[in-house]
Design a protein around this motif. Structure first.
Motif, short mmCIF file in Angstrom:
data_model
loop_
_atom_site.label_atom_id
_atom_site.label_comp_id
_atom_site.label_asym_id
_atom_site.label_seq_id
_atom_site.Cartn_x
_atom_site.Cartn_y
_atom_site.Cartn_z
N GLN A 104 -12.05 1.02 1.00
CA GLN A 104 -11.98 0.48 -0.35
C GLN A 104 -10.54 0.44 -0.85
OE1 GLN A 104 -14.31 -1.06 -2.21
NE2 GLN A 104 -12.61 -1.49 -3.62
N ARG A 105 -9.76 1.47 -0.51
CA ARG A 105 -8.35 1.50 -0.93
C ARG A 105 -7.58 0.37 -0.25
NH1 ARG A 105 -4.86 1.21 -3.81
NH2 ARG A 105 -3.17 2.66 -4.31
N LEU A 106 -7.90 0.10 0.99
CA LEU A 106 -7.24 -1.00 1.71
C LEU A 106 -7.57 -2.34 1.07
CD1 LEU A 106 -7.74 0.14 5.43
CD2 LEU A 106 -5.60 0.13 4.13
N GLU A 107 -8.80 -2.49 0.62
CA GLU A 107 -9.20 -3.74 -0.03
C GLU A 107 -8.42 -3.93 -1.33
OE1 GLU A 107 -11.41 -6.12 1.16
OE2 GLU A 107 -11.16 -4.88 2.95
N GLU A 108 -8.15 -2.86 -2.01
CA GLU A 108 -7.43 -2.95 -3.30
C GLU A 108 -6.00 -3.42 -3.15
OE1 GLU A 108 -7.87 0.98 -4.80
OE2 GLU A 108 -10.01 0.76 -5.25
N ILE A 109 -5.36 -3.12 -2.01
CA ILE A 109 -3.95 -3.49 -1.82
C ILE A 109 -3.77 -4.73 -0.96
CG2 ILE A 109 -3.17 -1.11 -2.13
CD1 ILE A 109 -2.87 -0.97 0.92
N TYR A 110 -4.89 -5.28 -0.45
CA TYR A 110 -4.82 -6.48 0.39
C TYR A 110 -4.03 -7.59 -0.33
CZ TYR A 110 -6.41 -10.45 3.17
OH TYR A 110 -6.44 -11.57 3.96
N PRO A 111 -3.15 -8.36 0.35
CA PRO A 111 -3.07 -8.52 1.80
C PRO A 111 -2.11 -7.59 2.53
CG PRO A 111 -1.71 -10.17 0.76
CD PRO A 111 -2.35 -9.39 -0.35
N VAL A 112 -1.40 -6.70 1.83
CA VAL A 112 -0.54 -5.79 2.57
C VAL A 112 -1.39 -4.66 3.16
CG1 VAL A 112 1.45 -6.30 1.13
CG2 VAL A 112 0.01 -4.35 0.57
#
Length: 424
Positions: free
Chosen positions: A247-255
């Motif tokens: 979920q944290r990765l989704e929040e900062i996508y696309p980096v």
């Protein structure tokens, strides 16, 4: 990375048609008095475009009768345009080429066999046999690598200093998972040790290669079983507990988590270092780069992959002039001095000699030398549709990270997708 993956998904599986043609295949030299115009296409940005302009100017000092018209696009748009051109038989004379598309275009007769020009117009002395073999599809050389990269483990020394954990010293995948857990615990919910490595097909690949098997055979057949894939994804059951949440990765996508200074390590291709430093910002001045975890001691699990290649359209009217341009862009010290490591670590010794390596470039060169005992032969050129499978693997890794799918369900979906790709 995400954009490139999406582009591969959208287009790698498409079948292309085209007619081979062009000049005399027996010709081995270019007549310097012949005036010709070549179209050169590459993907990149304004920075790379300026470098190509400089390289073309240097090329024209030696070959003033060859006019080179260049054009560039972003990675996804580049391949969309190539597919449109391929359908109409109008590919550019010379193209920067991606490894994932080489088989697709080669098997459809769209790329020129460079064999008649190797050792004559195209100097092969500065290129090792391993490098030259990378561009061979079904016995024909249809691409010459400009540069190489290898799978590696990047770390962020500054983050590790912040949390008070030492650099990963190498070891098994279990050792790496334990180290990730140590960093995550010290990071107290603000910094994590890494990302779930079972979401990348390349990590599955090097674990398979450690057993002596590439992912696919020379004939393009799967070289792994459902049990092999399930065992790999089951490794994630424990590591996902200590890696950055999906979920944290989704929040900062696309980096990525590593780009955003949230994770202290990332397994990826070694030529991603410059991009990481650019995204991390000026306060981050260095990266660690070491070999990936070991699956089996003594295994030849790693290999050199081309960052990109140069290929010539089979439909070119000027194969000798096109081969002359390719030779300059791949081998000349002048091109090395101009591009440096913009296209990856130069594959040609003469081009590498001309390149002034920045600290990161030298670090990558030293890294690739350090893994020499783990380097095996490159796997067969990727199957047509490999990009689709790579993206499917990534998507299933995300779902496993969210807990919305079981390992057995993921394996079933991946094999169903693979059946579709292989049947096309």
């Amino acid at each position: 990375m995400a954009i490139a993956a999406a582009a591969l998904t959208a287009s790698a599986a498409l079948a292309l048609t085209g007619c081979a043609g062009g000049g005399d295949a027996d010709a081995e030299t270019y007549d310097p008095d012949e005036e010709v115009t070549l179209n050169l296409a590459f993907w990149g940005n304004d920075v790379r475009a300026a470098l190509y302009d400089e390289a073309i100017a240097a090329f024209n000092e030696e070959y003033p009768n060859i006019t080179v018209n260049s054009s560039f696009l972003g990675f996804p748009e580049f391949w969309e345009k190539r597919q449109t051109e391929a359908a109409g038989g109008g590919l550019p004379d010379v193209m920067q080429f991606d490894y994932s598309y080489l088989r697709q275009y080669s098997e459809n007769g769209l790329l020129l066999d460079l064999e008649p020009y190797l050792g004559s117009i195209i100097d092969t002395e500065p290129l090792s046999d391993n490098i030259l073999q990378i561009g061979v599809v079904d016995g024909e050389t249809t691409g010459i690598p400009t540069s190489t990269n290898a799978w590696g483990l990047f770390t962020n020394p500054k983050l590790l200093d912040q949390v008070g954990v030492a650099e990963f010293e190498g070891g098994s995948w279990e050792d790496y998972s334990d180290w990730i857990g140590e960093v995550t615990a010290a990071g107290a919910g603000a910094i994590w040790g890494g990302t779930d490595y079972t979401g990348r097909i390349q990590n599955f690949e090097i674990q398979q290669r450690a057993t002596g098997k590439d992912l696919f055979t020379d004939d393009g057949e799967p070289n792994f079983t459902e049990e092999d894939l399930a065992a790999f994804w089951e490794q994630g059951d424990e590591v996902r507990v200590v890696t950055i949440p999906q979920q944290r990765l989704e929040e900062i996508y696309p980096v990525s988590g590593f780009d955003a200074a949230l994770t202290a390590s990332e397994l990826t291709w070694d030529n991603f270092g410059a991009g990481y430093l650019g995204n991390l910002g000026e306060e981050y001045t260095e990266l660690g780069l070491i070999a990936p975890p070991v699956t089996e001691e003594g295994a030849k699990d790693l290999y050199l992959k081309p960052s990109m290649l140069h290929s010539i359209a089979a439909s070119t009217d000027h194969p000798e002039a096109a081969a002359t341009l390719v030779n300059f862009l791949v081998n000349s010290p002048e091109a090395g001095a101009i591009f440096g490591t913009n296209r990856g670590l130069p594959a040609s010794e003469t081009m590498l000699e001309g390149a002034e390596l920045d600290p990161l470039g030298q670090q990558i060169r030293d890294y690739e030398a350090s893994i020499a005992d783990r380097l095996g032969d490159a796997p067969p050129v990727p199957i047509v549709g490999y990009g689709t499978l790579e993206e499917k693997f990534r998507q299933l890794g995300q779902e496993l990270g969210f807990g919305t799918i079981t390992v057995d369900e993921a394996v079933e979906q991946f094999f169903n997708e693979m059946d579709v790709v292989l049947d096309q």
